[in-house]
Design an enzyme around this catalytic site. Structure first.
Site, PDB file in Angstrom:
ATOM      1  N   SER A 148       0.841  -1.196   0.000  1.00 52.48           N
ATOM      2  CA  SER A 148       0.000   0.000   0.000  1.00 52.48           C
ATOM      3  C   SER A 148       0.884   1.256   0.000  1.00 52.48           C
ATOM      4  O   SER A 148       1.679   1.437  -0.927  1.00 52.48           O
ATOM      5  CB  SER A 148      -0.954  -0.057   1.196  1.00 52.48           C
ATOM      6  N   ASP A 224     -10.204  -5.692  -2.864  1.00 51.40           N
ATOM      7  CA  ASP A 224      -9.563  -4.639  -2.067  1.00 51.40           C
ATOM      8  C   ASP A 224     -10.416  -3.377  -2.138  1.00 51.40           C
ATOM      9  O   ASP A 224     -10.609  -2.794  -3.206  1.00 51.40           O
ATOM     10  CB  ASP A 224      -8.169  -4.393  -2.663  1.00 51.40           C
ATOM     11  N   HIS A 257      -7.359  -6.004   1.194  1.00 52.61           N
ATOM     12  CA  HIS A 257      -6.153  -5.195   1.425  1.00 52.61           C
ATOM     13  C   HIS A 257      -5.377  -5.663   2.674  1.00 52.61           C
ATOM     14  O   HIS A 257      -4.395  -5.050   3.054  1.00 52.61           O
ATOM     15  CB  HIS A 257      -6.585  -3.732   1.619  1.00 52.61           C
TER      16      HIS A 257
END
Lengths: 280, 280
Positions: A148, A224, A257
């Site tokens: 991320s 996600d 995620h």
């Protein structure tokens, strides 16, 4: 140089937690290192992991399940924190996506952040110097990866520092921070309002003139919740295609995620780095 | 019956977190379940993990790195909390080794604890009923394992409930709680001052008249700071030898009491259970 906070036997090697002084970040920073069993025989290549928003040096160590394969492959795993922690500023904990836990792996140019929010200098110089000076680490072969915000860090830092890292990968990276809400919020505070200046920290923009050191592996979950708003893997794919950069971008139905996603595919990333870091 | 709190794709299967009502514990309890990909084709055997002092239903899920091999072997992993959480009593959070997070997997007989500190009934009846009624779980083959206080739970519950579990293992279990400080503190509050009554929850004592359902695997770190004071693996070894119980007790130089120790040896435990739970 590294003060040991704790140390645990793991997979025939050692999972250690350290603290060291950072000039760039204006105070002590914490670092975790997995030393695989092969370090007892000689220096091994290190793989630097950059974590995402709200994480610390401990998150990856606890949740990713990376030690087993790293110990098999003889890779040192180094994880740092996601922002300076000593100096505090008004507003640095007002939101989870800016300030504390959200350093975005760049050197801020705007006051007050510019005083110590200098994660790029920290990661690319001080952290490397600290662990390489102290531990059994091969100084000629380094990998970098992240998740991320840390995926943005891994991709952009490897482009901005040619020759420093020799292998790159990412999980669900923020591919083009200058175009998405997380990046706009962070960059406007850390770098100021001139959007031209942001491009120097945007992977998609950097790829117009630069290339990664080797083939890049990216995994992205299609479940996600941040995918469409923040991550822009399509833009990365397009930029790599345009510049002839070798990219393996895998999209995974149903994965989100979280670190369950990372844990599922961590073995592939470690083997990717071991291949790219192998002596030629 | 199970209310889904969250659900994540992991290793081709699903890591889910649930809540359900427990009569024994006087309110809602949280449960985590890894459903391996094989559950899509039909019921699979479940392996119940009991965690140690201060842990929750999330600790093992996050830290043990068990999902990969469980998904390969087709084992459902079920983890529950370590004490009731709804009803609160004076003193239940005064220390980390009693009360909240420290239910010791028994039904308390002393007030006020006896009202809801009934983790034995919860684990051996309500938890099994809840997951077997709702999920794709084979009702004929169950395994149980645990760590520290949860190792005591796995060993003692499998001895106290013949036929319920078909495979057993433990990491650094409290082998004879009635003889050590952790057990003395918990048992005196939960079970009262009559030490004779404690023996019914002490694995070493139970082994005088009972046997495990199959060969038992125990791992113990020799760098575990609780080893000499709380864990007594030597007494377990002696009791198994005296009763002819098949035991594999492995002692590991340098390993401590942490989940780094568990993560290192989790694969061996999952393969042990898969073997013992395989159809004959």
């Amino acid at each position: 140089m590294l003060e040991t906070l704790s140390s645990h036997a793991a997979f025939g090697g050692t999972q250690a937690f350290y603290r060291h002084e950072s000039v760039a970040c204006g105070g002590p920073m914490k670092v975790s290192v997995l030393l695989p069993p092969q370090c007892k025989e000689g220096p091994r290549p290190a793989l630097y992991y950059l974590a995402g928003l709200t994480c610390t040096e401990e998150t990856f160590v606890t949740k990713a399940g990376a030690q087993r394969v790293a110990a098999e492959l003889g890779l040192v795993l180094v994880t740092c924190d996601t922002s300076p922690r000593s100096a505090r500023f008004v507003g640095d904990d007002a939101s989870w996506d800016f300030g504390q836990g959200a350093g975005f792996y760049l050197d801020a140019t705007e006051a007050p952040w510019s005083a110590v929010y200098r994660m790029e200098t920290y990661v690319t110089r001080e952290l490397i110097e600290a662990v390489e000076a102290t531990l059994s680490i091969d100084r000629t072969r380094r990998g970098i990866f992240g998740h991320s915000m840390g995926g943005h860090g891994a991709l952009s830092l490897s482009l901005r520092h040619p020759g420093l890292y020799h292998s790159v990968s990412a999980f669900a990276p923020i591919c083009s921070p200058s175009r998405v809400p997380w990046g706009e919020k962070a960059f406007s505070h850390y770098l100021g309002s001139d959007r031209e200046a942001w491009k120097a920290h945007d992977t998609v923009e950097l790829l117009r003139t630069r290339r990664f050191p080797s083939k890049v592996l990216i995994d992205q979950g299609l479940g996600d919740k941040f995918l469409s708003r923040e991550l822009s893997p399509d833009l990365l794919e397009e930029a790599c295609r345009a510049s002839g950069q070798d990219l393996v971008l895998r999209r995974h139905e149903g994965y989100d995620h979280s670190y369950y996603f990372i844990a599922t595919f961590i073995e592939d990333h470690l083997r990717h780095h071991a291949r790219e870091l192998a002596p030629r």
